[in-house]
Design a protein around this motif. Structure first.
Motif, PDB file in Angstrom:
ATOM      1  N   ARG A   1       8.762  -8.522   2.134  1.00  0.00           N
ATOM      2  CA  ARG A   1       8.402  -8.085   1.192  1.00  0.00           C
ATOM      3  C   ARG A   1       8.922  -9.319  -0.464  1.00  0.00           C
ATOM      4  N   SER A   2      10.389  -9.317   0.143  1.00  0.00           N
ATOM      5  CA  SER A   2      10.634 -10.648  -0.562  1.00  0.00           C
ATOM      6  C   SER A   2      10.389 -12.401  -0.380  1.00  0.00           C
ATOM      7  N   VAL A   3      10.524 -11.898   1.229  1.00  0.00           N
ATOM      8  CA  VAL A   3      10.396 -13.588   1.835  1.00  0.00           C
ATOM      9  C   VAL A   3       9.014 -13.657   1.009  1.00  0.00           C
ATOM     10  N   ARG A   4       8.097 -12.236   1.437  1.00  0.00           N
ATOM     11  CA  ARG A   4       6.221 -13.139   0.866  1.00  0.00           C
ATOM     12  C   ARG A   4       6.198 -13.613  -0.554  1.00  0.00           C
ATOM     13  N   GLU A   5       7.543 -12.869  -1.526  1.00  0.00           N
ATOM     14  CA  GLU A   5       7.282 -13.183  -2.290  1.00  0.00           C
ATOM     15  C   GLU A   5       7.596 -14.525  -2.769  1.00  0.00           C
ATOM     16  N   GLN A   6       8.840 -15.027  -2.011  1.00  0.00           N
ATOM     17  CA  GLN A   6       9.339 -15.923  -2.133  1.00  0.00           C
ATOM     18  C   GLN A   6       8.074 -17.717  -1.615  1.00  0.00           C
ATOM     19  N   LEU A   7       8.180 -16.744  -1.035  1.00  0.00           N
ATOM     20  CA  LEU A   7       6.748 -18.218  -0.100  1.00  0.00           C
ATOM     21  C   LEU A   7       5.962 -18.175  -1.022  1.00  0.00           C
ATOM     22  N   LEU A   8       4.607 -16.871  -1.380  1.00  0.00           N
ATOM     23  CA  LEU A   8       3.926 -17.144  -2.297  1.00  0.00           C
ATOM     24  C   LEU A   8       3.815 -17.864  -3.658  1.00  0.00           C
ATOM     25  N   GLY A   9       4.977 -17.815  -4.202  1.00  0.00           N
ATOM     26  CA  GLY A   9       5.792 -18.581  -5.295  1.00  0.00           C
ATOM     27  C   GLY A   9       5.585 -19.746  -5.445  1.00  0.00           C
ATOM     28  N   LYS A  10       5.898 -20.938  -3.655  1.00  0.00           N
ATOM     29  CA  LYS A  10       5.798 -21.962  -3.053  1.00  0.00           C
ATOM     30  C   LYS A  10       4.942 -21.750  -2.811  1.00  0.00           C
ATOM     31  N   GLY A  11       3.244 -21.480  -3.249  1.00  0.00           N
ATOM     32  CA  GLY A  11       2.440 -21.865  -3.052  1.00  0.00           C
ATOM     33  C   GLY A  11       2.305 -22.047  -1.323  1.00  0.00           C
ATOM     34  N   VAL A  12       2.439 -20.932  -0.898  1.00  0.00           N
ATOM     35  CA  VAL A  12       1.708 -20.387   0.700  1.00  0.00           C
ATOM     36  C   VAL A  12       0.670 -19.458   0.555  1.00  0.00           C
ATOM     37  N   ALA A  13      -0.463 -19.318   0.821  1.00  0.00           N
ATOM     38  CA  ALA A  13      -1.124 -19.086   0.832  1.00  0.00           C
ATOM     39  C   ALA A  13      -1.386 -17.809   1.277  1.00  0.00           C
ATOM     40  N   ALA A  14      -1.304 -16.630   0.306  1.00  0.00           N
ATOM     41  CA  ALA A  14      -1.675 -15.253   1.081  1.00  0.00           C
ATOM     42  C   ALA A  14      -2.114 -14.821   2.309  1.00  0.00           C
ATOM     43  N   ALA A  15      -3.028 -15.448   2.786  1.00  0.00           N
ATOM     44  CA  ALA A  15      -3.765 -15.366   4.111  1.00  0.00           C
ATOM     45  C   ALA A  15      -3.466 -16.189   5.033  1.00  0.00           C
ATOM     46  N   ASP A  16      -1.801 -16.803   5.109  1.00  0.00           N
ATOM     47  CA  ASP A  16      -1.109 -17.399   5.700  1.00  0.00           C
ATOM     48  C   ASP A  16      -0.072 -16.947   5.893  1.00  0.00           C
ATOM     49  N   ILE A  17       0.672 -15.695   5.532  1.00  0.00           N
ATOM     50  CA  ILE A  17       1.159 -14.958   5.756  1.00  0.00           C
ATOM     51  C   ILE A  17       1.028 -14.122   6.164  1.00  0.00           C
ATOM     52  N   HIS A  18       2.092 -13.769   7.657  1.00  0.00           N
ATOM     53  CA  HIS A  18       1.173 -12.073   8.575  1.00  0.00           C
ATOM     54  C   HIS A  18       3.127 -12.112   8.370  1.00  0.00           C
ATOM     55  N   TYR A  19       2.548 -10.501   9.119  1.00  0.00           N
ATOM     56  CA  TYR A  19       4.021 -10.268   9.223  1.00  0.00           C
ATOM     57  C   TYR A  19       4.270  -8.856  10.747  1.00  0.00           C
ATOM     58  N   GLU A  20       4.974  -8.329  10.816  1.00  0.00           N
ATOM     59  CA  GLU A  20       5.390  -7.176  12.038  1.00  0.00           C
ATOM     60  C   GLU A  20       6.874  -6.258  11.604  1.00  0.00           C
ATOM     61  N   VAL A  21       6.012  -4.866  12.135  1.00  0.00           N
ATOM     62  CA  VAL A  21       6.751  -3.823  11.159  1.00  0.00           C
ATOM     63  C   VAL A  21       6.925  -3.162  12.804  1.00  0.00           C
ATOM     64  N   PHE A  22       8.181  -2.732  12.966  1.00  0.00           N
ATOM     65  CA  PHE A  22       8.932  -2.124  13.569  1.00  0.00           C
ATOM     66  C   PHE A  22       8.833  -0.640  13.508  1.00  0.00           C
ATOM     67  N   GLY A  23       7.653  -0.017  13.946  1.00  0.00           N
ATOM     68  CA  GLY A  23       7.288   2.066  13.481  1.00  0.00           C
ATOM     69  C   GLY A  23       6.392   1.630  12.794  1.00  0.00           C
ATOM     70  N   PRO A  24       6.406   3.016  11.811  1.00  0.00           N
ATOM     71  CA  PRO A  24       4.911   3.416  11.440  1.00  0.00           C
ATOM     72  C   PRO A  24       4.802   1.969  10.368  1.00  0.00           C
ATOM     73  N   ASP A  25       3.747   1.265  10.158  1.00  0.00           N
ATOM     74  CA  ASP A  25       3.658   0.393   9.037  1.00  0.00           C
ATOM     75  C   ASP A  25       3.094   0.906   7.574  1.00  0.00           C
ATOM     76  N   MET A  26       4.871   1.271   6.930  1.00  0.00           N
ATOM     77  CA  MET A  26       4.222   1.736   5.581  1.00  0.00           C
ATOM     78  C   MET A  26       4.093   0.466   4.494  1.00  0.00           C
ATOM     79  N   TRP A  27       3.941  -0.808   5.037  1.00  0.00           N
ATOM     80  CA  TRP A  27       3.002  -1.444   4.247  1.00  0.00           C
ATOM     81  C   TRP A  27       2.443  -1.352   3.925  1.00  0.00           C
ATOM     82  N   LEU A  28       1.177  -1.028   5.116  1.00  0.00           N
ATOM     83  CA  LEU A  28      -0.797  -1.796   5.058  1.00  0.00           C
ATOM     84  C   LEU A  28      -0.655   0.034   4.440  1.00  0.00           C
ATOM     85  N   ALA A  29       0.322   1.498   5.074  1.00  0.00           N
ATOM     86  CA  ALA A  29      -0.380   2.609   4.570  1.00  0.00           C
ATOM     87  C   ALA A  29      -0.185   2.054   2.604  1.00  0.00           C
ATOM     88  N   SER A  30       0.544   1.581   1.613  1.00  0.00           N
ATOM     89  CA  SER A  30       0.871   1.566   0.394  1.00  0.00           C
ATOM     90  C   SER A  30      -0.089   0.002   0.037  1.00  0.00           C
TER      91      SER A  30
END
Length: 398
Positions: free
Chosen positions: A368-397
């Motif tokens: 979450r922290s890195v994504r926010e910093q990347l968005l602040g640097k102009g990286v498009a949200a569609a170009d930020i991809h992630y992997e979660v080990f275990g249940p994906d609580m990010w997508l679910a929320s």
């Protein structure tokens, strides 16, 4: 697409179902495992059940799917569906299991909500369930076809050719097919499921990222032993088993590779950010970039507790040095060495090239922290991809 009548009913009942969905998920699993105890023993992650993470993820995904159907009736939440489908495919889930889930889920809904579940309400939420289930079944069957396996037959025996102790708590297992047949191909960033038989007879499954590139002659997984309250218990039982009982010459039951966080082949700049054992899919991507002589800028970022805790640290640096336009920066909370940064990952002074595609893996607060910093640097949200080990609580929320 949800029917017009059901859309109105789901919209009207979504607040009540959403408020109770946690209780519904908990009762559902109680009913499911009481009727089918083998599912908890041999399919579901007992650690995630014990901690409540799986219940939260199920509740969140149902609510998120229903909300999407109501708010965006002409589209599907394909990101969420694809992520779930890859997990299911790697576990060997079959279409025959969906009616079983339906039965116990709707028993739980009726019991928790009581008289509020009129025939009209039941029909509307039944439609929601089968829209989600049939979408997942279709994706899972496509994934199996791509791997040339049948649903439920994703497993092969692999021999542990070598074992490398990376840190005090991380070991790499180098694997070759026990049957001598060719290893299945995979995309950089994907994972496999590993099923082990534990002392109590349970055959528990966990997913581990492949930490080498598709071009490597040997497949490898790097496993971190889980410590804390879970050490040797439900949360850490598979990693503990692998660390203490599996050695060169032993065999492991391993699935075909799956996973939707994959490196896209392109000439775009790439940023790979990881923390802890989250470096494993990043190492696979980094090695692939080196193998294919990627010439665009590559930014390699990693955060860990100490240099000694950083898995595959020397590989991280060596692979970066193979690329003509790559840089690596490491952050350590303790014992940072000259040239490394102290504390948590801070991208303030990290240049990010225009058009960068970013890939993240690590604990959810870190991403979450890195994504926010990347968005602040102009990286498009569609170009930020992630992997979660275990249940994906990010997508679910989300």
């Amino acid at each position: 697409m949800l029917s017009e009548k059901s859309t109105a009913t789901v919209r009207a009942t979504l607040p009540a179902v959403g408020a109770a969905v946690g209780d519904i998920a908990e009762l559902f699993y109680q009913k499911l495992f009481a009727a089918h105890p083998a599912l908890l023993r041999d399919l579901f992650n007992r650690g995630n059940q014990s901690s409540g993470l799986q219940k939260q993820a199920l509740a969140g995904s149902i609510a998120a799917f229903a909300t999407h159907l109501v708010q965006h009736p002409d589209t599907r939440p394909d990101v969420m569906l694809n992520r779930i489908a890859h997990k299911h495919a790697s576990l060997g889930v079959t279409r025959e299991q969906y009616p079983v889930v339906h039965q116990h889920l709707f028993e739980a809904i009726a019991e928790v909500l009581g008289d509020a579940v009129t025939p009209e309400v039941a029909q509307a939420w039944d439609e929601v369930y089968w829209l989600m289930a049939n979408a997942l079944i279709a994706i899972e069957e496509r994934l199996h076809a791509e791997q040339r396996v049948l649903a439920g037959e994703v497993w092969r025996e692999w021999t542990v050719a070598a074992r490398t102790e990376e840190t005090a708590d991380c070991a790499t297992f180098h694997l070759t097919p026990a049957d001598g047949r060719r290893a299945p191909g995979f995309k950089p960033g994907q994972y496999v499921s590993v099923q082990v038989e534990l002392p109590d007879g349970a055959r528990q499954i966990r997913q581990y990222s492949l930490s080498t590139s598709p071009g490597s002659p040997v497949r490898a997984i790097t496993v971190k032993r889980v410590h804390g309250p879970a050490a040797g218990g439900p949360d850490g039982e598979v990693s503990h088993h692998l660390h203490t009982r599996v050695h060169p010459g032993d065999t492991l039951r391993v699935s075909a590779p799956y996973g939707d966080l994959t490196l896209k082949d392109s000439t775009a700049p790439v940023l790979l950010a990881s923390a802890g054992i989250g470096c494993t899919p990043m190492l696979s991507m980094l090695e692939h970039l080196a193998d294919t002589a990627h010439t665009a800028p590559v930014t390699v970022l990693h955060a860990d507790r100490t240099p000694a805790d950083h898995p595959l640290r020397s590989d991280h640096r060596a692979l970066t040095h193979k690329l003509p336009a790559a840089t690596a920066r490491f952050w350590y909370e303790e014992s940072a060495e000259p040239g490394d940064a102290a504390g948590r990952m801070d991208l303030t002074d990290v240049p990010v090239a225009p058009g960068t595609r970013a890939y993240l893996c690590g604990p959810l607060p870190f991403m979450r922290s890195v994504r926010e910093q990347l968005l602040g640097k102009g990286v498009a949200a569609a170009d930020i991809h992630y992997e979660v080990f275990g249940p994906d609580m990010w997508l679910a929320s989300a």
